[in-house]
Design a protein around this motif. Structure first.
Motif, short mmCIF file in Angstrom:
data_model
loop_
_atom_site.label_atom_id
_atom_site.label_comp_id
_atom_site.label_asym_id
_atom_site.label_seq_id
_atom_site.Cartn_x
_atom_site.Cartn_y
_atom_site.Cartn_z
N HIS A 1 -4.47 5.92 -6.08
CA HIS A 1 -4.07 6.02 -4.32
C HIS A 1 -5.09 5.84 -3.58
O HIS A 1 -4.58 5.32 -2.00
N THR A 2 -5.88 6.13 -3.64
CA THR A 2 -7.32 6.09 -2.19
C THR A 2 -6.69 4.69 -2.11
O THR A 2 -7.44 4.57 -0.47
N SER B 1 -0.46 4.01 -2.69
CA SER B 1 -1.15 4.98 -2.14
C SER B 1 0.04 6.42 -3.25
O SER B 1 -0.55 7.44 -2.50
N SER C 1 0.80 -0.98 0.30
CA SER C 1 -0.01 0.26 -0.01
C SER C 1 0.40 1.02 -0.15
O SER C 1 0.66 2.14 -0.05
N GLY D 1 -4.91 3.12 -1.94
CA GLY D 1 -3.54 2.68 -1.71
C GLY D 1 -3.78 3.17 0.05
O GLY D 1 -3.66 2.56 1.32
N PHE D 2 -4.54 4.29 0.00
CA PHE D 2 -4.81 4.67 1.37
C PHE D 2 -5.43 4.19 2.54
O PHE D 2 -5.60 3.37 3.35
#
Length: 209
Positions: A175-176, A50, A46, A178-179
């Motif tokens: 990216h969302t 992210s 992640s 990943g977070f």
């Protein structure tokens, strides 16, 4: 006068001797191992999903973790949960252990053979399938404690956003995801800590709700 004869005394009834009962051997709880393996591997991947680490070449560090810790160790934890009669734990740990091993094989051997402009489609649907599995595991997890509910819902959302990011080729969605994966890893680590600390301290150290 007739002589009296003594009748032979009856033989004593055999007494039942109780055989010693061997107490069932206690087995260690494999849950903290499976959760820790899942958490650490998810956390490292992640970091790249992210965008917190932007050098894609460094993502190769994920593959050995995915194969041996997130994959093999988690798979073993699932097999041990089977011996303990835990259907949910068996299904979750064996499945996600297999996910990490298949992910490592997919990245290493399959992705290089795919058309460069279509690889994202294969990856996206691979993740959609895991979202479906995680979604119904989330429904089953509603009977568990709050921490496990949060874990499975956040993991389902992680798979969903990563899948949409690949299918739509959207960096923002990826990216969302990943977070969300970082959050999921944190929850899994917390549960692992809570269970192993309770068993070693003999009391609740971190509540699971």
């Amino acid at each position: 006068m007739p002589s009296s004869t003594l009748a032979p005394a009856p033989a004593p009834a055999p007494q039942a001797t109780a055989s010693p009962v061997t107490a069932p051997r206690a087995t260690a709880n494999p849950g903290p191992l499976g959760l820790a393996a899942f958490a650490l591997t998810t956390f490292v991947l992640s970091l790249f999903n992210s965008g917190l680490i932007s050098n894609a070449a460094l993502s190769a560090v994920v593959l050995p973790l995915a194969l041996f810790y997130g994959g093999l160790a988690q798979f073993v934890a699932g097999v041990l949960e089977f011996r303990r009669g835990n259907t949910f734990g068996t299904t979750a740990f064996v499945s996600y252990g297999a996910f990490w091993m298949s992910f490592a094989a997919y990245v290493k051997f399959v992705v290089p053979t795919l058309p460069a402009d279509q690889a994202h489609v294969a990856t996206g649907w691979f993740l959609v399938a895991w979202f479906i599995f995680t979604a119904y595991m989330s429904i089953a997890a509603m009977k568990l404690d709050v921490a496990h509910r949060v874990l499975f819902v956040s993991l389902a959302l992680t798979f969903l956003f990563l899948a949409l990011g690949d299918l739509a080729q959207s960096t923002a969605l990826g990216h969302t995801g990943g977070f969300l994966g970082l959050f999921t890893a944190g929850v899994a680590w917390y549960i692992s800590f809570a269970v192993v600390a309770k068993e070693t301290w003999g009391r609740e150290v971190a509540p699971l709700g």
